[in-house]
Design a protein around this motif. Structure first.
Motif, PDB file in Angstrom:
ATOM      1  N   ALA A   1      -8.307  -5.374   8.451  1.00 26.42           N
ATOM      2  CA  ALA A   1      -7.517  -4.304   8.072  1.00 26.42           C
ATOM      3  C   ALA A   1      -6.518  -4.893   7.130  1.00 26.42           C
ATOM      4  O   ALA A   1      -6.041  -5.977   6.841  1.00 26.42           O
ATOM      5  CB  ALA A   1      -6.537  -3.859   9.073  1.00 26.42           C
ATOM      6  N   VAL A   2      -6.190  -4.109   5.940  1.00 22.04           N
ATOM      7  CA  VAL A   2      -5.222  -4.123   4.974  1.00 22.04           C
ATOM      8  C   VAL A   2      -4.122  -3.165   5.069  1.00 22.04           C
ATOM      9  O   VAL A   2      -4.438  -1.966   5.499  1.00 22.04           O
ATOM     10  CB  VAL A   2      -5.880  -4.071   3.750  1.00 22.04           C
ATOM     11  N   LEU A   3      -2.860  -3.400   5.115  1.00 29.34           N
ATOM     12  CA  LEU A   3      -1.744  -2.696   5.189  1.00 29.34           C
ATOM     13  C   LEU A   3      -2.007  -1.266   4.442  1.00 29.34           C
ATOM     14  O   LEU A   3      -2.245  -1.372   3.218  1.00 29.34           O
ATOM     15  CB  LEU A   3      -0.573  -3.223   4.832  1.00 29.34           C
ATOM     16  N   GLY A   4      -2.215  -0.352   5.137  1.00 31.27           N
ATOM     17  CA  GLY A   4      -2.119   0.927   4.661  1.00 31.27           C
ATOM     18  C   GLY A   4      -3.648   1.534   4.290  1.00 31.27           C
ATOM     19  O   GLY A   4      -3.654   2.562   3.509  1.00 31.27           O
ATOM     20  N   GLN A   5      -4.457   0.700   4.781  1.00 29.90           N
ATOM     21  CA  GLN A   5      -5.792   1.160   4.215  1.00 29.90           C
ATOM     22  C   GLN A   5      -6.838   1.225   5.520  1.00 29.90           C
ATOM     23  O   GLN A   5      -8.095   1.371   5.097  1.00 29.90           O
ATOM     24  CB  GLN A   5      -6.537   0.097   3.420  1.00 29.90           C
ATOM     25  N   GLY A   6      -6.364   1.438   6.440  1.00 25.42           N
ATOM     26  CA  GLY A   6      -7.252   1.607   7.856  1.00 25.42           C
ATOM     27  C   GLY A   6      -7.722   0.206   8.380  1.00 25.42           C
ATOM     28  O   GLY A   6      -7.691  -0.867   7.811  1.00 25.42           O
TER      29      GLY A   6
ATOM     30  N   ARG B   1     -15.369   2.230   9.666  1.00 23.88           N
ATOM     31  CA  ARG B   1     -13.881   2.566   9.919  1.00 23.88           C
ATOM     32  C   ARG B   1     -13.738   2.544  11.429  1.00 23.88           C
ATOM     33  O   ARG B   1     -14.820   3.234  12.019  1.00 23.88           O
ATOM     34  CB  ARG B   1     -13.760   3.529   9.118  1.00 23.88           C
ATOM     35  N   VAL B   2     -12.759   2.113  12.035  1.00 18.41           N
ATOM     36  CA  VAL B   2     -12.605   2.297  13.596  1.00 18.41           C
ATOM     37  C   VAL B   2     -11.127   3.150  13.755  1.00 18.41           C
ATOM     38  O   VAL B   2     -10.196   3.003  13.011  1.00 18.41           O
ATOM     39  CB  VAL B   2     -12.571   1.190  14.186  1.00 18.41           C
TER      40      VAL B   2
END
Length: 266
Positions: free
Chosen positions: A131-136, A143-144
């Motif tokens: 995960a990257v902050l703000g990117q899912g 995508r989960v």
């Protein structure tokens, strides 16, 4: 600049975790034994914990020499860039020692104290979560999302136990009160994987007392980016005292019950 730096940090975290995971999967000695103990005689460190952490820190020193590091097995440096890497070279060491598959390499990256990148590589599952902050949140690039909150009595909840006798007694007491109120409890042995299982909808919630930042930093970010709420006692972030992750609607009643049961103290 922020997006490009986060992308660079993610690429490095993914590569470092992949290399460490390959080392641990392919290089595990047949006669692997305990190299040292920590909080108690059953809280173990293996030679592979140390080798994995060295591989990761050497890799990062080559690419980001000005960054800080916090590692479970002793790697620690302040750095001067505002970036810090929080590393658990094997999350689930006892599982790894016994040849059980639930272990992972966990790498989080903080910028000015805020987690912005999280990577958890679970080689025996064939899965890498990030995960990257703000990117899912993602598992193997897909995508989960967290599973929607069920009624409390239908919740499947993960947890873990410490290695000090007095703490275990308290955790068993809390569990004795919790089990009759939910669908069931799972104890996998890796906090990082449990948090990613919340993110992927394989657990409805997870809680544990006694975690350190390297145990939960990456997994908690992944869970949040998948839609989970994370925290500790009411109004307090996740910490060594108590770490909770759950879907909205389940987080609140679980946190309140754990507060009532005293899950935050021994």
């Amino acid at each position: 600049m922020t997006d490009s730096l986060n992308a660079e940090l993610l690429d490095l975290a993914l590569e470092a975790a992949r290399r460490a995971g390959d080392l641990l999967r392919d290089g595990r000695p047949a006669d692997l034994g305990v190299a040292a103990t920590k909080s108690s005689p059953i809280d173990v460190v293996t030679e592979m914990d140390v080798a994995s952490e060295k591989l990761i820190t050497d890799f990062l020193a080559t690419h980001r020499p000005e960054d800080g590091v916090l590692g479970e097995e002793g790697a620690s440096s302040e750095g001067s860039s505002g970036v810090r890497w929080v590393i658990d070279p094997i999350d689930g060491t006892v599982n790894y020692l016994y040849g059980l598959p639930s272990w992972a390499v966990s790498i989080a990256v903080e910028r000015d104290g805020e987690p912005v990148v999280g990577v958890v590589a679970a080689p025996m599952r064939g899965e890498t979560y990030h995960a990257v902050l703000g990117q899912g949140a993602y598992a193997n690039g897909e995508r989960v999302r967290v599973r929607p909150a069920p009624p409390f009595e239908q919740a499947l909840i993960g947890t873990g136990f410490g290695y000090v006798r007095e703490r275990r007694i308290g955790q068993a007491r809390v569990l004795n009160e919790l089990v009759p109120q939910v669908r069931d409890i799972r104890r996998g042995g890796s906090a990082a994987i449990d948090l990613c299982d919340v993110a992927c909808g394989r657990l409805n919630a997870y809680y544990e007392r006694g975690l350190n930042p390297w145990d939960y930093a990456a997994g908690a970010l992944i869970a949040r980016e998948a839609g989970a709420l994370t925290g500790g006692r009411p109004g307090v972030p996740a910490s060594t005292e108590l770490t909770i992750a759950a879907a909205p609607g389940l987080f609140e009643p679980l946190r309140d019950l754990l507060e009532e049961l005293g899950a935050w103290h021994d």
